[in-house]
Design an enzyme around this catalytic site. Sequence first.
Site, short mmCIF file in Angstrom:
data_model
loop_
_atom_site.label_atom_id
_atom_site.label_comp_id
_atom_site.label_asym_id
_atom_site.label_seq_id
_atom_site.Cartn_x
_atom_site.Cartn_y
_atom_site.Cartn_z
N PHE A 256 -3.40 5.26 -9.99
CA PHE A 256 -4.11 4.12 -9.43
C PHE A 256 -4.98 4.64 -8.29
O PHE A 256 -4.53 5.45 -7.48
CB PHE A 256 -3.10 3.09 -8.91
CG PHE A 256 -3.72 1.79 -8.49
CD1 PHE A 256 -4.17 0.88 -9.42
CD2 PHE A 256 -3.86 1.48 -7.15
CE1 PHE A 256 -4.75 -0.33 -9.04
CE2 PHE A 256 -4.44 0.28 -6.74
CZ PHE A 256 -4.88 -0.62 -7.69
N ASP B 255 5.62 6.74 -7.46
CA ASP B 255 5.11 5.38 -7.31
C ASP B 255 5.72 4.54 -8.42
O ASP B 255 5.50 4.78 -9.60
CB ASP B 255 3.58 5.39 -7.42
CG ASP B 255 2.96 4.02 -7.19
OD1 ASP B 255 3.59 3.01 -7.55
OD2 ASP B 255 1.81 3.97 -6.68
N TYR C 51 5.37 -7.40 -5.61
CA TYR C 51 4.73 -8.62 -6.11
C TYR C 51 4.50 -8.61 -7.62
O TYR C 51 3.97 -9.57 -8.17
CB TYR C 51 3.41 -8.88 -5.38
CG TYR C 51 2.47 -7.70 -5.27
CD1 TYR C 51 1.67 -7.32 -6.34
CD2 TYR C 51 2.38 -6.99 -4.09
CE1 TYR C 51 0.82 -6.24 -6.23
CE2 TYR C 51 1.51 -5.92 -3.97
CZ TYR C 51 0.73 -5.54 -5.04
OH TYR C 51 -0.13 -4.47 -4.93
N LYS C 52 4.88 -7.54 -8.30
CA LYS C 52 4.73 -7.51 -9.75
C LYS C 52 6.03 -7.97 -10.41
O LYS C 52 6.34 -9.16 -10.41
CB LYS C 52 4.32 -6.11 -10.19
CG LYS C 52 3.00 -5.61 -9.59
CD LYS C 52 2.63 -4.24 -10.12
CE LYS C 52 1.46 -3.62 -9.36
NZ LYS C 52 0.21 -4.36 -9.50
N ARG D 5 -4.93 -5.78 -20.90
CA ARG D 5 -3.54 -5.51 -20.51
C ARG D 5 -2.71 -6.79 -20.63
O ARG D 5 -3.12 -7.86 -20.17
CB ARG D 5 -3.46 -5.01 -19.07
CG ARG D 5 -4.10 -3.68 -18.79
CD ARG D 5 -3.63 -3.12 -17.45
NE ARG D 5 -3.55 -4.13 -16.41
CZ ARG D 5 -2.95 -3.96 -15.25
NH1 ARG D 5 -2.37 -2.80 -14.95
NH2 ARG D 5 -2.92 -4.92 -14.33
#
Length: 404
Positions: free
Chosen positions: A137, A206, A231-232, A380
């Site tokens: 990312f 990560d 938050y995922k 996605r």
Amino acid sequence: MSESTSLSLAAKAAALDAADELAPLRDRFTLDDTVYLDGNSLGALPRGVPARVEDVVRREWGELRIRSWTESGWWTAPERIGDRIAPLVGAAPGQIVVGDSTSVNVFKALVGAVRMAQEPLPAPGVRDEILVDATTFPTDGYIAESAARMTGCALRPVAPADVPRAVGPRTAAVLLNHVDYRTGRMHDLPALTAAVHAAGAYTVWDLCHSAGALPVGLDAHGVDLAVGCTYKFLNGGPGSPAYLYVRRDLQSRFDSPLPGWNSHTEPFGMRPDYEAAPGAVRGRVGTPDILSMLALEAALDVWDDVTIDAVRAKSLALTDFFLECVAAYVPEGRVEPVTPAAHAERGSQVALRCPDAGEVMARLIGKGVIGDYRAPDTLRFGFTPLYVGYAETERAARALADEV
């Protein structure tokens, strides 16, 4: 797509939903009739969060005010909530602290890893290299570049699969993503960690796209440091605080590049000299973001009596079924799966390459199927097993076929 195929897959979805032991968990979330397949970007709202946030604002802040730092447990929240996340990533208590953003924690972890690798001070040319996941990312790459400048290291991007060949006697630390955010490919955390350790370097993982979706095994595999967002798949809410894991036997050596007053051994001593607190607390920096942190704590209630192994089993079943439906419904050649078919290499999302992906996703969202698009050509679909079922998975594949 033939009507018989559609009826057959719809019947299969109904049977899978009827046998799904996690299906009742959907009632723990605030959802509507849309098909929400974007939990790999922002998890759905757990039902218990609004009331908890109102209580924090009205009573703890509004009435108790400053007393809440002690009486309501605000001060100890970063470690307490870290201990609640720990079982979801395979860590014993006392190794995770919650706070700051993922980017800030990547910086703390990576610089801390390099400092450990370089002590005692090495001879010139020793441990002066950082390896970073070449497919990472973007912000991880930006942070790694800055950390390299700060520590006098060279930064070398490598594909995760090439790490065992690339890591060597000059490597100080290796920053890797457990699951690739674009493709959903899961990298081999145990083998890569072992390869890095064999070279005498430190790992920073990560976990943003794996925590809460699949087993991680931080302690079991000897991971040195790890970071992740909440938050995922952990459903902590937009911008909810991230976390930092420091393996217990490394905590006394962890030298954070951001030594704030919250990580001081005497935070209220107001001493001009810095002395790091023992344990995971030394990963703290400044005053905790209490409102979002306590919203996260309430969100974690949905994990009561849920095992990560059960979540992983359903994740694989959901993504298998989605790929089966896409193969049956979508015209051949119109989309190309880029998520690995092998379970050992798959996270909890399915990525499909599609030339007009941005336009297709916009139309899907208009039809109530919520996924997302990553430039230049990737659709996605994230599958959160706590609230996604099989019937809506089949519905999403049918909608995709209609839109392409």
